[in-house]
Design a protein around this motif. Sequence first.
Motif, mmCIF file in Angstrom:
data_model
loop_
_atom_site.group_PDB
_atom_site.id
_atom_site.type_symbol
_atom_site.label_atom_id
_atom_site.label_comp_id
_atom_site.label_asym_id
_atom_site.label_seq_id
_atom_site.Cartn_x
_atom_site.Cartn_y
_atom_site.Cartn_z
ATOM 1 N N ARG A 44 5.074 -6.050 1.332
ATOM 2 C CA ARG A 44 5.735 -4.744 1.291
ATOM 3 C C ARG A 44 5.502 -4.008 -0.020
ATOM 4 O O ARG A 44 5.477 -2.786 -0.059
ATOM 5 N N GLY A 45 5.337 -4.750 -1.104
ATOM 6 C CA GLY A 45 5.054 -4.116 -2.391
ATOM 7 C C GLY A 45 3.725 -3.388 -2.373
ATOM 8 O O GLY A 45 3.618 -2.255 -2.839
ATOM 9 N N LEU A 46 2.704 -4.027 -1.809
ATOM 10 C CA LEU A 46 1.403 -3.373 -1.734
ATOM 11 C C LEU A 46 1.420 -2.238 -0.715
ATOM 12 O O LEU A 46 0.683 -1.265 -0.845
ATOM 13 N N PHE A 47 2.291 -2.331 0.293
ATOM 14 C CA PHE A 47 2.479 -1.212 1.213
ATOM 15 C C PHE A 47 2.987 0.005 0.434
ATOM 16 O O PHE A 47 2.536 1.127 0.649
ATOM 17 N N LEU A 48 3.926 -0.215 -0.484
ATOM 18 C CA LEU A 48 4.425 0.892 -1.301
ATOM 19 C C LEU A 48 3.299 1.512 -2.126
ATOM 20 O O LEU A 48 3.225 2.732 -2.268
ATOM 21 N N VAL A 49 2.421 0.671 -2.651
ATOM 22 C CA VAL A 49 1.302 1.182 -3.442
ATOM 23 C C VAL A 49 0.431 2.093 -2.589
ATOM 24 O O VAL A 49 0.140 3.234 -2.970
ATOM 25 N N CYS A 50 0.036 1.632 -1.412
ATOM 26 C CA CYS A 50 -0.861 2.470 -0.617
ATOM 27 C C CYS A 50 -0.136 3.668 -0.015
ATOM 28 O O CYS A 50 -0.759 4.663 0.326
ATOM 29 N N HIS A 51 1.173 3.615 0.084
ATOM 30 C CA HIS A 51 1.928 4.753 0.612
ATOM 31 C C HIS A 51 2.106 5.848 -0.443
ATOM 32 O O HIS A 51 1.979 7.030 -0.135
ATOM 33 N N TYR A 52 2.392 5.468 -1.694
ATOM 34 C CA TYR A 52 2.695 6.449 -2.731
ATOM 35 C C TYR A 52 1.512 6.863 -3.590
ATOM 36 O O TYR A 52 1.563 7.906 -4.247
ATOM 37 N N ALA A 53 0.452 6.073 -3.614
ATOM 38 C CA ALA A 53 -0.712 6.411 -4.440
ATOM 39 C C ALA A 53 -1.586 7.433 -3.726
ATOM 40 O O ALA A 53 -1.617 7.499 -2.497
ATOM 41 N N ASP A 54 -2.293 8.228 -4.515
ATOM 42 C CA ASP A 54 -3.256 9.169 -3.943
ATOM 43 C C ASP A 54 -4.489 8.443 -3.427
ATOM 44 O O ASP A 54 -5.107 8.867 -2.462
ATOM 45 N N ALA A 55 -4.866 7.369 -4.087
ATOM 46 C CA ALA A 55 -6.011 6.543 -3.690
ATOM 47 C C ALA A 55 -5.744 5.133 -4.197
ATOM 48 O O ALA A 55 -5.000 4.948 -5.158
ATOM 49 N N TRP A 56 -6.337 4.133 -3.562
ATOM 50 C CA TRP A 56 -6.136 2.746 -3.953
ATOM 51 C C TRP A 56 -7.292 1.914 -3.430
ATOM 52 O O TRP A 56 -8.019 2.324 -2.520
ATOM 53 N N GLY A 57 -7.459 0.734 -4.009
ATOM 54 C CA GLY A 57 -8.522 -0.150 -3.561
ATOM 55 C C GLY A 57 -8.499 -1.463 -4.318
ATOM 56 O O GLY A 57 -7.676 -1.687 -5.198
#
Length: 167
Positions: free
Chosen positions: A123-136
């Motif tokens: 769920r923490g990484l879900f928050l990252v991909c939900h709130y970030a403009d880009a991620w990888g």
Amino acid sequence: MVTVSPPRPTSAPLVEPAPWAYALQLPHDARAPRVARSTLRVVLATHGLTALADAAELLTSELVSNAYLHAEGDATLRLRALDGGRRLRVSVWDSNPHIPPPFDGRPGGAGLCSVPVEADGGRGLFLVCHYADAWGGYPLGDDLFGRGGKLLWCELGRHAAHPTGAA
């Protein structure tokens, strides 16, 4: 006595701020996310990016916590300016080569990820991909120093760089 000064230009030339980057070595310690957040707040305040602070703290905390939970050793946090200092890239390196979903897909966060209801984590990484403009995420092969591992990253500030919300 009269002092003479050179005339002031009517319009100052637009000068891009110097690019900046900070790196912080974090020990394998449960307090590492707190240290990372504190460091991040100081860096953002120093460079006038306090508008990104809340989201950046959440995402940094999640990436550093992931490194602490899933790697055996140290982690490295890197904060870097993008787009002339209007955007921020947060990267976290750790020694575990496994790239977790959703970061194991296409870099840049082409779409939002989801976490199954029955999942024990993620769920923490879900928050990252939900709130970030880009991620990888990128696997890092062993180098001369035998570090290997992976790098997870996210970017923030697209809307700050484009106030109208247009990309």
